[in-house]
Design an enzyme around this catalytic site. Structure first.
Site, PDB file in Angstrom:
ATOM      1  N   HIS A   1      41.782  18.313  73.935  1.00 44.16           N
ATOM      2  CA  HIS A   1      41.274  18.608  72.599  1.00 44.16           C
ATOM      3  C   HIS A   1      42.266  19.466  71.850  1.00 44.16           C
ATOM      4  O   HIS A   1      43.108  20.140  72.446  1.00 44.16           O
ATOM      5  CB  HIS A   1      39.918  19.317  72.672  1.00 44.16           C
ATOM      6  CG  HIS A   1      39.950  20.608  73.431  1.00 44.16           C
ATOM      7  ND1 HIS A   1      39.876  20.656  74.806  1.00 44.16           N
ATOM      8  CD2 HIS A   1      40.043  21.905  73.028  1.00 44.16           C
ATOM      9  CE1 HIS A   1      39.915  21.913  75.212  1.00 44.16           C
ATOM     10  NE2 HIS A   1      40.027  22.691  74.151  1.00 44.16           N
TER      11      HIS A   1
ATOM     12  N   CYS B   1      38.173  30.628  74.085  1.00 45.62           N
ATOM     13  CA  CYS B   1      39.363  29.913  74.531  1.00 45.62           C
ATOM     14  C   CYS B   1      40.295  29.769  73.336  1.00 45.62           C
ATOM     15  O   CYS B   1      39.890  29.998  72.199  1.00 45.62           O
ATOM     16  CB  CYS B   1      39.003  28.548  75.116  1.00 45.62           C
ATOM     17  SG  CYS B   1      38.350  27.357  73.927  1.00 45.62           S
TER      18      CYS B   1
END
Length: 662
Positions: free
Chosen positions: A65, A182
């Protein structure tokens, strides 16, 4: 979620063999759907995210991603691989691959939906249904949430912790607050939150999670934080507003541990609470009392590298802006423009020299911040915001006493250490509010100033002057050896810590340029161009040794290498490190040595072939780059050719079946 995935974005028989091939196959569906405008540009962003941390998860899941300017709308593509693809998960290959693409400026609603998917990946019923489904339309509906898995437990049933509601008031559950985050803030952040919540329910623990992701930052209720018995930080970027959690036991770990080991983290939080461990944090979130910021965990060498890289990363934009402005001024007005009068006193709109002088003086002003910014953000990496002031002050003093780049390094480390020492001192609660904004900057600046002016400044300045004299006197074999070392460093990790150390060493010399420092800058940039150029040339001359994806990456690597973007070779190194990395290191060493031997010099810190007119001995410089590129190409082609001879013969289509090195 209907706008994020349709049946056209589902491949239930994904035939890719590697994660890069899988990403390209799924991204091709996004391009066909009009969701991605530039396939190669988007895949480069995916690869850059993958280089930060593997995206494979336990349970056979891969979630490549990224956020990218080449994405027109938040999009999800799903592929199911019969043979499995290695995404770096501890338990083996992934058979469920979700490619998540978010625009660079994606709105919170879409990212919230993507985070909801990330949480559902923790549900075995959901993943089991996807493995069993044979219709792409139904699979897309399952992912959107339009259709519930037939064999999955009811969502409401799983989300309602009835025991907590009916528990007698006299029995207080153990309470934990957690923060997950993250680098991208799209998937891992929310998967860690879901995993921790499921483990907490199983353990009978009351847990509240704050997800600091791209979909927003909703702070936990201060009353919930105050009532918590322990804290878990599962993060790969700095936790925001850390001071809220001070005075409690804190488990500080990476986000993937929150996904893969949630029960262990909860057990560790219980243990720390039972043992009475607490963590002191300055009121502005200045780091723990036992080791600085959460991002800098591990042994001393790891922490030191993190601190130094923090300073270098903030310094690089000043280097790029200031250095290129100065280089442009030289291109317009010649090197003598550096001695022009101040444009504040003399500026003629119609004269090219006036414009050149303006660019030079703006660039010089930006360059004047290099050492203070380096010192300030080294200190920031150690002890957060209270350390910025003493760090900048120490860096400015380093310039005043001619301690230069080395002085900035020492000043930053001193400032961080002094601030951390002050933070360990117990103070009365009434003083805590003024500590980070008044007391700590005041005391730390005075201490760092004293140390830099009186104690360590002069020895460092002497060392800096000796280094400068040594660089100026470099000739013959000494210069060649330095060129070899710098070339090896630039090519070993291609944008990593060693590469950044060599680059920072070079640009540090541009703040007060000398003939020696200009040669170092030339050698560093020349060597940094070699890896992508070599991979581009190798994919051109021996295309059969590379996969289709690698050949396409090779075309982009021509431009990246010519622009001094060493990271353009990372996809090749990641796929076959044992052959690619030694090959490019050899070529970088050759280029660095030749550049130094030829006496090439460079006043611009970046630009690649586009600043060749500003390079001393430009033809010899290009020869050095070409020589290193040819050496690396010959080595990588030879090594891959040997591997190919040992493998199964290639099919007639010419598509390489060479397996990536482990």
């Amino acid at each position: 979620m209907s706008e994020l995935i349709t049946a056209d974005l589902v491949d239930l028989d994904l035939s890719a063999e590697t994660k890069s091939e899988a990403a390209r196959s799924l991204a091709g569906r996004m391009v066909a759907a009009g969701r991605v405008t530039d396939l190669d540009g988007f895949l480069a962003d995916v690869a850059a995210r993958e280089a930060q941390m593997p995206t494979g998860l336990d349970g056979g899941i891969g979630i490549p991603h990224c956020r990218s300017e080449h994405v027109t709308a938040p999009t999800l593509a799903f592929g199911r691989s019969p043979q499995g693809i290695d995404f770096g998960a501890p338990d083996g290959p992934a058979d469920l691959i979700f490619l998540i693409a978010a625009p660079a400026g994606a709105d919170d609603d879409h990212l919230t939906i993507l985070s909801s998917l990330a949480r559902r990946l923790m549900d075995p019923g959901f993943t089991g249904a996807l493995r069993a489904e044979n219709d792409s339309v139904t699979a897309a509906a399952l992912i959107r949430g339009d259709q519930a898995p037939a064999d999955a437990p009811g969502t409401q049933e799983a989300e309602e912790p009835e025991p907590d509601v009916t528990e007698p008031e006299t029995v207080r559950p153990f309470r934990i607050v957690a923060v997950t985050s993250c680098p991208t803030g799209i998937a891992h952040t929310y998967m860690a939150a879901e995993s921790l919540e499921a483990a907490a329910r199983a353990a009978g623990v009351e847990l509240s999670v704050e997800t600091q992701g791209s979909a927003g930052f909703a702070r936990l209720d201060p009353a919930v934080v105050a009532a918590a018995d322990a804290v878990i930080w599962a993060h790969d970027v700095e936790v925001r507003e850390k001071a809220r959690f001070g005075g409690k036991p804190i488990v500080d770990t990476g986000v993937k541990a929150g996904i893969n080991r949630p029960a262990e983290l909860i057990a560790e939080a219980r243990r720390k609470a039972e043992q009475g461990e607490i963590t002191r944090i300055a009121d502005d979130g200045a780091g723990t009392g036992s080791g600085g910021t959460g991002a800098a965990s591990g042994h001393f060498g790891v922490r030191l590298r993190t601190y130094l890289m923090s300073g270098v990363s903030y310094m690089v934009p000043f280097v790029a802006a200031g250095g290129l402005l100065i280089a442009l001024s030289f291109a317009i007005g010649g090197y003598e423009i550096a001695s022009a009068k101040s444009v504040a006193d003399h500026f003629v709109w119609g004269e090219a020299d006036s414009w050149a002088a303006l660019l030079n003086q703006i660039g010089s002003a930006a360059f004047g911040f290099l050492v203070p910014v380096l010192a300030g953000y080294i200190a920031y990496g150690m002890a957060d915001r209270p350390a910025l002031v003493p760090g900048f002050v120490g860096g400015a003093i380093a310039l005043t006493i001619d301690a230069g780049f080395l002085g900035g390094l020492v000043a930053g480390l001193l400032a961080g250490a002094v601030v951390k020492a002050i933070q360990r001192v117990e103070v009365h609660p009434t003083l805590r509010g003024i500590m980070p904004v008044l007391v700590i900057p005041l005391l730390a600046s005075a201490a760092v100033g004293f140390l830099m002016f009186i104690v360590v400044g002069k020895p460092i300045a002497s060392l800096q002057n000796a280094l400068t004299d040594w660089l100026n006197g470099l000739s013959g074999s000494n210069a060649v050896i330095l060129g070899v070392v710098l070339g090896l460093m630039m090519c070993f990790d291609m944008g990593g810590p060693l590469n950044k150390v060599a680059y920072a060493f070079a640009v540090g010399g541009l703040a007060d340029p000398t003939p020696g420092s200009l040669k170092v800058m030339a050698a560093v940039m020349a060597a940094g161009m070699v890896p992508p150029l070599a991979m581009a040339l190798a994919t051109t001359v021996r295309a059969r040794l590379f996969t289709r994806t690698e050949r396409e990456n090779g075309r982009a690597a021509w431009v990246l290498g010519a622009s001094f973007i060493t990271e353009g070779a990372i996809p090749f190194a990641a796929a076959d490190p044992l052959r690619v990395i030694p090959s490019v290191m050899a070529g970088g060493a050759v280029t660095g040595a030749l550049s130094m031997a030829f006496g090439c010099s460079l006043r611009a810190p970046h630009g690649g072939v586009f600043v060749v007119p500003l390079i001393g001995e430009p033809l010899l410089y290009l020869l050095a780059v070409a020589a290193g590129t040819v050496v690396s190409t010959a080595l990588v082609v030879t090594l891959k050719g040997v591997r190919r001879d040992q493998d199964t013969p290639l099919p007639a289509t010419g598509e390489s079946k060479v397996t990536a090195a482990a």
